[in-house]
Scaffold this motif. Structure first.
Motif, mmCIF file in Angstrom:
data_model
loop_
_atom_site.group_PDB
_atom_site.id
_atom_site.type_symbol
_atom_site.label_atom_id
_atom_site.label_comp_id
_atom_site.label_asym_id
_atom_site.label_seq_id
_atom_site.Cartn_x
_atom_site.Cartn_y
_atom_site.Cartn_z
ATOM 1 N N ALA A 76 9.777 0.577 9.166
ATOM 2 C CA ALA A 76 9.830 1.802 10.010
ATOM 3 C C ALA A 76 11.243 2.278 10.173
ATOM 4 O O ALA A 76 11.801 2.652 11.278
ATOM 5 N N ILE A 77 12.124 1.984 9.210
ATOM 6 C CA ILE A 77 13.416 2.558 9.421
ATOM 7 C C ILE A 77 13.280 4.116 9.597
ATOM 8 O O ILE A 77 12.731 4.866 8.517
ATOM 9 N N PRO A 78 13.897 4.767 10.450
ATOM 10 C CA PRO A 78 13.702 6.029 10.480
ATOM 11 C C PRO A 78 14.300 6.965 9.333
ATOM 12 O O PRO A 78 15.246 6.478 8.564
ATOM 13 N N GLY A 79 13.407 7.942 8.894
ATOM 14 C CA GLY A 79 13.909 8.838 7.513
ATOM 15 C C GLY A 79 12.966 8.225 6.516
ATOM 16 O O GLY A 79 12.967 8.856 5.654
ATOM 17 N N SER A 80 12.525 6.744 6.456
ATOM 18 C CA SER A 80 11.850 6.432 5.354
ATOM 19 C C SER A 80 10.352 6.777 5.335
ATOM 20 O O SER A 80 9.777 7.339 6.382
ATOM 21 N N GLN A 81 9.824 7.053 4.260
ATOM 22 C CA GLN A 81 8.457 7.766 3.990
ATOM 23 C C GLN A 81 7.611 6.904 3.369
ATOM 24 O O GLN A 81 7.824 6.101 2.534
ATOM 25 N N PRO A 82 6.303 6.859 3.760
ATOM 26 C CA PRO A 82 5.372 6.070 2.591
ATOM 27 C C PRO A 82 5.054 6.943 1.511
ATOM 28 O O PRO A 82 4.974 8.129 1.190
ATOM 29 N N LEU A 83 4.795 5.911 0.588
ATOM 30 C CA LEU A 83 4.645 6.473 -1.007
ATOM 31 C C LEU A 83 3.275 5.573 -1.305
ATOM 32 O O LEU A 83 3.472 4.421 -1.589
ATOM 33 N N PHE A 84 1.989 6.231 -1.490
ATOM 34 C CA PHE A 84 0.946 5.599 -1.800
ATOM 35 C C PHE A 84 1.051 5.288 -3.043
ATOM 36 O O PHE A 84 1.414 5.663 -4.221
ATOM 37 N N GLN A 85 0.829 3.725 -3.461
ATOM 38 C CA GLN A 85 0.757 3.291 -4.525
ATOM 39 C C GLN A 85 -0.744 3.169 -5.231
ATOM 40 O O GLN A 85 -1.651 2.581 -4.814
ATOM 41 N N PRO A 86 -0.893 4.229 -6.335
ATOM 42 C CA PRO A 86 -2.143 4.385 -7.056
ATOM 43 C C PRO A 86 -2.827 3.025 -7.448
ATOM 44 O O PRO A 86 -4.036 2.951 -7.608
ATOM 45 N N ASP A 87 -1.977 2.087 -7.883
ATOM 46 C CA ASP A 87 -2.509 0.835 -8.237
ATOM 47 C C ASP A 87 -3.526 0.139 -7.298
ATOM 48 O O ASP A 87 -4.245 -0.733 -7.759
ATOM 49 N N LEU A 144 0.950 -1.222 -0.046
ATOM 50 C CA LEU A 144 -0.113 0.030 0.179
ATOM 51 C C LEU A 144 0.798 1.147 -0.079
ATOM 52 O O LEU A 144 0.611 2.296 -0.409
ATOM 53 N N PHE A 145 1.953 1.292 0.711
ATOM 54 C CA PHE A 145 2.775 2.655 0.923
ATOM 55 C C PHE A 145 4.155 2.094 0.503
ATOM 56 O O PHE A 145 5.060 3.176 0.958
ATOM 57 N N SER A 146 4.499 1.192 -0.321
ATOM 58 C CA SER A 146 5.884 0.959 -0.686
ATOM 59 C C SER A 146 5.965 0.121 -1.786
ATOM 60 O O SER A 146 5.081 -0.527 -2.142
ATOM 61 N N PRO A 147 7.072 0.400 -2.644
ATOM 62 C CA PRO A 147 7.143 -0.392 -4.045
ATOM 63 C C PRO A 147 7.473 -1.908 -3.805
ATOM 64 O O PRO A 147 7.483 -2.555 -4.741
ATOM 65 N N ALA A 148 7.579 -2.523 -2.554
ATOM 66 C CA ALA A 148 7.962 -3.819 -2.255
ATOM 67 C C ALA A 148 6.619 -4.642 -2.902
ATOM 68 O O ALA A 148 5.700 -4.277 -2.762
ATOM 69 N N PRO A 158 10.915 -15.709 4.172
ATOM 70 C CA PRO A 158 10.681 -14.997 5.031
ATOM 71 C C PRO A 158 11.646 -13.607 4.907
ATOM 72 O O PRO A 158 12.605 -13.686 4.445
ATOM 73 N N ASN A 159 10.995 -12.406 5.075
ATOM 74 C CA ASN A 159 11.758 -11.252 5.130
ATOM 75 C C ASN A 159 12.423 -10.805 3.744
ATOM 76 O O ASN A 159 13.521 -10.587 3.751
ATOM 77 N N THR A 160 11.825 -11.289 2.799
ATOM 78 C CA THR A 160 12.464 -11.007 1.286
ATOM 79 C C THR A 160 11.599 -10.206 0.482
ATOM 80 O O THR A 160 12.131 -9.562 -0.463
ATOM 81 N N HIS A 161 10.384 -9.799 0.897
ATOM 82 C CA HIS A 161 9.517 -8.740 0.451
ATOM 83 C C HIS A 161 9.228 -7.467 1.411
ATOM 84 O O HIS A 161 8.298 -7.175 1.540
ATOM 85 N N VAL A 162 10.292 -6.736 1.673
ATOM 86 C CA VAL A 162 10.448 -5.776 2.540
ATOM 87 C C VAL A 162 11.183 -4.508 2.085
ATOM 88 O O VAL A 162 11.711 -4.664 1.263
ATOM 89 N N SER A 163 10.625 -3.107 2.513
ATOM 90 C CA SER A 163 11.341 -2.039 2.051
ATOM 91 C C SER A 163 11.541 -1.329 3.412
ATOM 92 O O SER A 163 11.230 -1.637 4.517
ATOM 93 N N PRO A 164 12.389 -0.239 3.439
ATOM 94 C CA PRO A 164 12.859 0.333 4.494
ATOM 95 C C PRO A 164 11.464 0.772 5.268
ATOM 96 O O PRO A 164 11.461 0.866 6.710
#
Length: 618
Positions: free
Chosen positions: A136-147, A111-115, A126-132
């Motif tokens: 919740a890595i500090p400094g990472s931001q949500p990016l809404f996926q329009p699809d 929903l909020f990452s390109p993963a 396990p743990n292969t489809h994750v993004s920062p």
């Protein structure tokens, strides 16, 4: 303080490795005791230690059976309870149920990452489809996926909702190891869809007390992110798989307008069917792509104007569990109130095959979650043109489909619903494919559309099911329709419909196709090679065989005579079928058609044997 490298944070979050230099160093203080490290929660690594037991996934049906056997063998099996159909109401009390359904959207991105969204939690590492951001890595931001909007809007339209042109995301705060950020992003105050409704009919399985039709309102549909998956291990250890964090969900919230447990289960089933029909959801309830929470309250309708105190039962994983859990919680609340107690607002759980709900925790409210607008996400703007396009392209919805199956092809409501529900809608598509192939072969030979459509429906529902459900069935991975091509089944039914082969031969051919003993497209060749063509007896041969069957059966014929003379109320159908069975055993089975046997016997009884008996009586 210097910026902490991302790699260092990753080691801390994923492996529990702490750099003890600088600000991350743990110091003892006289007034703050050193906190021992937490060893019972650890991330799930991509490689399992050799000493760790493998995680075995047990099918839901087998879990229920094993639990029932364990209860029976221990002697603690509960007394036989009422059938659910007879346990929909309690005199003097009114039940009210609201349902929250979480469905995983059919998208490739979170929903909020390109993963990428993992296709299967059982097959993906396990743990292969994750993004920062998922971690919740500090400094990472949500990016809404329009699809993710496409299946969400389609789902809301299927539920007859109004699509909001502008909606917003909120943060729902709670602290648990499956939510790395300490909050979940959802749409509490401004969801993207509101004011929908679901129409349920008697064929959907609603309670008889609700009549033939009932409407249930949908309060809102909101988008939100999923949490991590927790896998309990021996020794109080829990593994975490963050692949599921951020997977896009919709939460469907109904109004508290359901008053019978069977109707609640029917609503969840109908929602699953609707979401599958518009390709909005990845899988159904028992496959894990859809989860249901139910809110239950009771009151005395004549005394109480407000609804009673509600409790919530979380994560129900089957339609039967929905109905059983509501009945159990309703009865528990009534017992508490009749004893002079007070029902507490709390969250409760339900075990498969259980008889009682159990307390999990106190019920959180709006204040506990500290909802606030998400400052990192802007508004979601949905254009009217998009809504109109998706509305036009949704195709035929389940109710219209069922009406067509019943009206055009003559199927019963039960068979039509079964076709719609099997294989998450895949079985009805297979039926249409078989029917199309069969129509092409028959051309103008078909005696009305319904005559062969009912035959095709029966085989698509029942005969295919026997391939994987009987004692002799061979276990296979995948849908049964993947092993029997529609063209091969249509070829079998074509010859059966034209009475060129017997039903027994047709079933043997179906097994041959399923077990790869008949080559694809080789049904007719297999019949030729095996000499399986049906060569039916002539009318004269049928009559001669019937005469042999009836010899010595004067008592059976006397039953038919008594009915004819009005001395017996019911037609002796059982006696006729006894003679049919006897004739099938006596004659050459490969040359007999059961319908012809029954017809000839009936005609001979009425036209020959009974007049002879009447003559003998005179």
């Amino acid at each position: 303080m210097a910026r902490i490298p991302t790699a260092e944070l990753s080691r801390y979050l994923l492996s529990g490795q702490i750099n003890r230099q600088g600000c991350l160093r743990l110091r003892r203080t006289p007034f703050l005791p050193r906190r021992p490290p937490c060893h019972n929660i650890r991330p799930l690594s991509t490689t399992t230690p050799p000493t760790s037991p493998a995680v075995v996934v047990v099918p839901l049906r087998k879990q229920l059976k094993d639990q029932a056997k364990a209860l029976k063998s221990s002697g603690s099996s509960p007394r036989k309870k009422k059938k659910n159909s007879d346990n929909q109401t309690v005199p003097g009390w009114e039940l009210t149920v609201g349902i929250e359904i979480h469905a995983q959207l059919n998208t490739s991105r979170k929903l909020f990452s390109p993963a990428l969204v993992p296709e299967s939690s059982l097959e993906e590492k396990p743990n292969t489809h994750v993004s920062p951001f998922d971690l919740a890595i500090p400094g990472s931001q949500p990016l809404f996926q329009p699809d993710t909007l496409i299946p969400a809007v389609r789902a809301a339209l299927a539920l007859n909702c109004e699509i909001e042109p502008v909606s917003y995301f909120d943060r729902k705060h709670y602290f648990h190891w499956d939510q790395p950020a300490g909050y979940q992003i959802t749409q509490f105050y401004h969801p993207f869809a509101r004011h929908g409704k679901i129409v349920l009919y008697s064929r959907d399985g609603i309670a008889a007390e609700d009549g033939d039709r009932i409407e249930v309102g949908i309060q809102q549909v909101q988008m939100e992110q999923d949490t991590a998956k927790t896998l309990a291990q021996p020794g109080g250890v829990n593994w975490l798989d963050f692949n599921r964090v951020g997977v896009p969900l919709i939460e469907i919230i109904t109004r508290p307008e359901i008053h019978h447990p069977a109707t609640a289960a029917a609503l969840v089933r109908k929602v699953q069917m609707l979401l599958g029909a518009v390709d909005a959801c990845t899988s159904g309830l028992e496959a894990g792509g859809l989860r249901a929470d139910v809110n239950v309250s009771v009151r005395r309708p004549g005394e109480d104007k407000k609804l009673g105190q509600r409790t919530e039962i979380k994560n129900l994983s089957s339609f039967k569990a929905v109905e059983d859990a509501i009945i159990a919680e309703r009865d528990r609340q009534i017992a508490v109130l009749e004893a002079g107690g007070t029902v507490a607002g709390e969250t409760r759980g339900w075990s498969l095959g259980g008889t009682e709900t159990r307390r999990l925790r106190g019920k959180e409210g709006e204040v506990d979650y500290r909802y606030m607008p998400d400052p990192d996400l802007g508004a979601v703007v949905i254009g009217k043109d998009l809504v109109e396009f998706l509305g036009r392209s949704m195709g035929v919805l389940p109710d219209e489909e069922v009406e067509g199956l019943m009206g055009r092809y003559g199927l019963t409501a039960k068979d039509a619903m079964a076709l719609m529900l099997l294989d998450e809608g895949g079985r009805v598509e297979y039926f249409y494919e078989v029917l199309g192939e069969l129509e092409g072969r028959l051309g103008g030979e078909g005696k009305g559309e319904g005559s062969y459509a009912l035959l095709a429906a029966n085989w698509c529902l029942h005969e295919l099911g026997k391939l994987t459900e009987g004692e002799d069935a061979e276990p296979r991975t995948g849908l049964v329709t993947e092993f029997v091509a529609a063209g091969d089944l249509a070829a079998i039914l074509y010859h059966l419909h034209r009475r060129k082969i017997t039903a027994k031969t047709a079933k043997a051919l179906l097994w041959g196709v399923f077990n790869c003993e008949v080559a694809p497209g080789g049904v007719t060749d297999a019949i030729e090679r095996g000499g399986l063509w049906f060569q039916e007896l002539s009318e004269e041969e049928y009559a001669m065989l019937a005469d042999k069957v009836v010899e010595g059966e004067e008592g059976v014929l006397a039953e038919f005579l008594r009915f004819k003379q009005g001395k017996s109320k019911g037609y002796p159908q059982g006696k006729l079928m006894f003679l049919v069975g006897k004739m099938m055993k006596m004659g050459p089975e490969q040359n007999l058609d059961p319908a012809s046997v029954k017809r000839v016997l009936g005609e001979r009884i009425e036209g020959v044997y009974l007049p002879q008996l009447e003559g003998e009586e005179k």
